[in-house]
Design a protein around this motif. Structure first.
Motif, PDB file in Angstrom:
ATOM      1  N   VAL A  55       0.832  -1.204   0.000  1.00  0.00           N
ATOM      2  CA  VAL A  55       0.000   0.000   0.000  1.00  0.00           C
ATOM      3  C   VAL A  55       0.865   1.252   0.000  1.00  0.00           C
ATOM      4  O   VAL A  55       0.702   2.138  -0.841  1.00  0.00           O
ATOM      5  CB  VAL A  55      -0.964   0.016   1.209  1.00  0.00           C
ATOM      6  CG1 VAL A  55      -1.682   1.348   1.323  1.00  0.00           C
ATOM      7  CG2 VAL A  55      -1.976  -1.110   1.078  1.00  0.00           C
ATOM      8  N   PHE A  63      -3.246   2.091  -3.224  1.00  0.00           N
ATOM      9  CA  PHE A  63      -4.658   2.411  -3.421  1.00  0.00           C
ATOM     10  C   PHE A  63      -4.877   3.245  -4.678  1.00  0.00           C
ATOM     11  O   PHE A  63      -5.863   3.063  -5.391  1.00  0.00           O
ATOM     12  CB  PHE A  63      -5.243   3.123  -2.195  1.00  0.00           C
ATOM     13  CG  PHE A  63      -5.396   2.214  -1.016  1.00  0.00           C
ATOM     14  CD1 PHE A  63      -6.152   1.041  -1.097  1.00  0.00           C
ATOM     15  CD2 PHE A  63      -4.778   2.495   0.173  1.00  0.00           C
ATOM     16  CE1 PHE A  63      -6.292   0.191  -0.017  1.00  0.00           C
ATOM     17  CE2 PHE A  63      -4.903   1.656   1.269  1.00  0.00           C
ATOM     18  CZ  PHE A  63      -5.668   0.504   1.173  1.00  0.00           C
ATOM     19  N   GLU A  67      -7.064   2.083  -7.843  1.00  0.00           N
ATOM     20  CA  GLU A  67      -8.122   2.929  -8.398  1.00  0.00           C
ATOM     21  C   GLU A  67      -7.951   3.105  -9.907  1.00  0.00           C
ATOM     22  O   GLU A  67      -8.912   2.989 -10.666  1.00  0.00           O
ATOM     23  CB  GLU A  67      -8.087   4.292  -7.699  1.00  0.00           C
ATOM     24  CG  GLU A  67      -9.274   5.165  -7.983  1.00  0.00           C
ATOM     25  CD  GLU A  67      -9.211   6.442  -7.146  1.00  0.00           C
ATOM     26  OE1 GLU A  67      -9.005   7.509  -7.757  1.00  0.00           O
ATOM     27  OE2 GLU A  67      -9.351   6.357  -5.915  1.00  0.00           O
ATOM     28  N   TRP A  93     -10.448  -0.425   3.219  1.00  0.00           N
ATOM     29  CA  TRP A  93     -11.136   0.295   2.161  1.00  0.00           C
ATOM     30  C   TRP A  93     -12.013  -0.680   1.392  1.00  0.00           C
ATOM     31  O   TRP A  93     -11.634  -1.814   1.169  1.00  0.00           O
ATOM     32  CB  TRP A  93     -10.117   0.910   1.211  1.00  0.00           C
ATOM     33  CG  TRP A  93      -9.486   2.143   1.737  1.00  0.00           C
ATOM     34  CD1 TRP A  93      -9.775   3.415   1.370  1.00  0.00           C
ATOM     35  CD2 TRP A  93      -8.449   2.244   2.717  1.00  0.00           C
ATOM     36  NE1 TRP A  93      -8.992   4.294   2.063  1.00  0.00           N
ATOM     37  CE2 TRP A  93      -8.177   3.619   2.894  1.00  0.00           C
ATOM     38  CE3 TRP A  93      -7.737   1.320   3.484  1.00  0.00           C
ATOM     39  CZ2 TRP A  93      -7.217   4.080   3.779  1.00  0.00           C
ATOM     40  CZ3 TRP A  93      -6.784   1.779   4.371  1.00  0.00           C
ATOM     41  CH2 TRP A  93      -6.535   3.139   4.512  1.00  0.00           C
ATOM     42  N   SER A  95     -12.829  -1.757  -1.817  1.00  0.00           N
ATOM     43  CA  SER A  95     -12.257  -1.590  -3.152  1.00  0.00           C
ATOM     44  C   SER A  95     -12.874  -2.498  -4.185  1.00  0.00           C
ATOM     45  O   SER A  95     -12.444  -2.518  -5.315  1.00  0.00           O
ATOM     46  CB  SER A  95     -10.749  -1.846  -3.108  1.00  0.00           C
ATOM     47  OG  SER A  95     -10.143  -1.033  -2.155  1.00  0.00           O
TER      48      SER A  95
END
Length: 128
Positions: A55, A63, A67, A93, A95
């Motif tokens: 991450v 992230f 995305e 999160w 996701s």
């Protein structure tokens, strides 16, 4: 055609140990990237079967890479395992269904179990 896994981590030792385990234990073709930007480029070019990503990285964090991948129809369905610290995992999160979270400090056996489950591979009985 061999299964291809992209490992994205700025810690060379972590990235290389994961890559070696995936190659030796499962015979996967492994691509490596030292940050999210290189990981994103490799994912778009190579379309791996699975991405394992840290991450916290420079240039593009995990992230942000995730995305960007999910916004592109050609890479949106690639399953991803995000390696997180306990604090990040606690706030997990949302996701999408193709994202798994693995708390850092995991063993290579734990990682291989998750990889096998995602790729629907039957584990061998010789592993401990």
């Amino acid at each position: 055609m061999a299964t291809t896994i992209l490992v994205v981590d700025d810690d060379d030792a972590v990235r290389k140990s994961i890559a070696v385990a995936l190659k030796l234990k499962r015979g996967f073709e492994v691509l490596e990237a030292g940050d999210g930007l290189v990981g994103l480029e490799l994912a778009k070019k190579q379309k791996p079967d699975l991405i394992i990503s840290d991450v916290i990285m420079d240039n593009l964090n995990g992230f942000m890479m995730l995305e960007s991948l999910q916004e592109d129809p050609e890479t949106a369905k690639i399953p991803i395992i995000m390696m997180t610290s306990p604090a990040l995992n606690a706030g997990a999160w949302k996701s999408g269904v193709a994202t798994e979270y693995l708390e850092k400090g995991f063993s290579l056996a734990e990682l291989l179990t998750i990889v096998d489950r995602i790729l629907k591979i039957q584990p061998t009985h010789e592993e401990s």
